[in-house]
Design an enzyme around this catalytic site. Structure first.
Site, PDB file in Angstrom:
ATOM      1  N   CYS A 194      -7.849  -2.462   8.182  1.00 41.65           N
ATOM      2  CA  CYS A 194      -6.504  -2.476   7.590  1.00 41.65           C
ATOM      3  C   CYS A 194      -5.950  -1.059   7.473  1.00 41.65           C
ATOM      4  O   CYS A 194      -4.825  -0.778   7.901  1.00 41.65           O
ATOM      5  CB  CYS A 194      -6.536  -3.156   6.220  1.00 41.65           C
ATOM      6  SG  CYS A 194      -6.810  -4.940   6.284  1.00 41.65           S
ATOM      7  N   ARG A 215     -17.962  -0.578   6.132  1.00 45.09           N
ATOM      8  CA  ARG A 215     -19.065  -1.176   5.373  1.00 45.09           C
ATOM      9  C   ARG A 215     -19.746  -2.268   6.182  1.00 45.09           C
ATOM     10  O   ARG A 215     -20.960  -2.488   6.063  1.00 45.09           O
ATOM     11  CB  ARG A 215     -18.525  -1.730   4.051  1.00 45.09           C
ATOM     12  CG  ARG A 215     -19.576  -2.366   3.151  1.00 45.09           C
ATOM     13  CD  ARG A 215     -18.957  -2.931   1.888  1.00 45.09           C
ATOM     14  NE  ARG A 215     -17.970  -3.963   2.163  1.00 45.09           N
ATOM     15  CZ  ARG A 215     -18.266  -5.240   2.430  1.00 45.09           C
ATOM     16  NH1 ARG A 215     -19.526  -5.639   2.483  1.00 45.09           N
ATOM     17  NH2 ARG A 215     -17.298  -6.116   2.648  1.00 45.09           N
ATOM     18  N   GLU A 235       0.820  -1.203   0.000  1.00 43.99           N
ATOM     19  CA  GLU A 235       0.000   0.000   0.000  1.00 43.99           C
ATOM     20  C   GLU A 235       0.864   1.268   0.000  1.00 43.99           C
ATOM     21  O   GLU A 235       1.835   1.351   0.731  1.00 43.99           O
ATOM     22  CB  GLU A 235      -0.929   0.020   1.211  1.00 43.99           C
ATOM     23  CG  GLU A 235      -1.944  -1.107   1.235  1.00 43.99           C
ATOM     24  CD  GLU A 235      -2.986  -0.989   0.144  1.00 43.99           C
ATOM     25  OE1 GLU A 235      -3.102   0.099  -0.455  1.00 43.99           O
ATOM     26  OE2 GLU A 235      -3.695  -1.987  -0.108  1.00 43.99           O
ATOM     27  N   HIS A 248      -1.469  -5.748   1.457  1.00 49.32           N
ATOM     28  CA  HIS A 248      -2.687  -6.548   1.339  1.00 49.32           C
ATOM     29  C   HIS A 248      -2.400  -7.817   0.548  1.00 49.32           C
ATOM     30  O   HIS A 248      -1.656  -7.783  -0.442  1.00 49.32           O
ATOM     31  CB  HIS A 248      -3.786  -5.751   0.631  1.00 49.32           C
ATOM     32  CG  HIS A 248      -4.725  -5.063   1.561  1.00 49.32           C
ATOM     33  ND1 HIS A 248      -4.934  -3.699   1.537  1.00 49.32           N
ATOM     34  CD2 HIS A 248      -5.517  -5.554   2.548  1.00 49.32           C
ATOM     35  CE1 HIS A 248      -5.817  -3.382   2.472  1.00 49.32           C
ATOM     36  NE2 HIS A 248      -6.194  -4.485   3.096  1.00 49.32           N
TER      37      HIS A 248
END
Length: 209
Positions: A145, A92, A82, A171
């Site tokens: 994360c 979510r 990342e 990830h």
């Protein structure tokens, strides 16, 4: 006594029996130690705030040179170091403790974002040498994360106790894209590259969307 690497993955969440990030970390850590790279591994809960706090507690205890947090991105088709952590929590689905923050800062008053201090492009190339699909990612999402990534990056930027460390987030995809054993081999190669690379490669890692 300081160590070379602190490596973290996540516990299972959202009804899953396993979390591929922890499976890969659990296999990569002894391989790193076999290569005489002192390593501590840590399984983090999928909980806003708590996961980052546990990582930082371990970082301050062990004083690692490198901190690599690993998480699962089940919809991705590659292992993705990342680039940037952003100061937002927007869930979510609830985390493992039932928390569902919406549009809350990770650190009130903190910067909008932080760049990884890992050599993400060099690590991406190292992952590819192991036969893994790999690419730089421009977003770690807005779930736990990213929360861990931002808390880590903020601490690296503001805590003198961690001033000598570099760190960031990677990830990994689900097992049907890349089996955890293969991801573990890739993490070993990427981490060895990061330890040997104070500067990143100047190669493209951008995206159009």
């Amino acid at each position: 006594m300081s160590i070379d690497v602190l490596l973290t993955g996540f516990a299972p969440f959202d009804g899953a029996d396993v979390n591929e990030s922890w499976l890969a970390v659990r296999e990569a850590a002894p391989a790193l130690r076999a290569a005489e790279i002192t390593t501590r591994e840590l399984e983090l809960p999928v909980e806003f705030g708590r996961a980052g706090a546990e990582l930082l507690h371990a970082a301050r205890e062990h004083a690692p040179q490198l901190i690599v947090a690993v998480g699962l991105a089940a919809g991705r088709r590659a292992v993705t170091p990342e680039r940037v952590a952003i100061n937002i929590r927007d869930a979510r689905i609830p985390d493992a403790a039932g928390a569902s923050p919406v549009d809350e800062p990770v650190v009130p008053g903190g910067p909008v974002g932080y760049f990884s201090t890992l050599p993400i492009k060099a690590m991406t190339e190292a992952l590819a040498t192991q036969g893994l699909p790999a690419a730089v990612s421009q977003s770690a999402g807005t779930y736990v994360c990213n929360d861990v990534f931002y808390l880590l990056a903020h601490a690296l930027a503001t805590d003198p106790q961690l001033a000598q460390a570099r760190g960031g987030f990677v990830h990994v995809p689900a097992a049907d894209v890349a089996p955890p054993a293969a991801v573990a081999r890739g993490l070993v190669a990427a981490i060895r590259t990061a330890l040997e690379s104070p500067e990143d490669l100047v190669v493209t890692g951008g995206a159009e969307h």
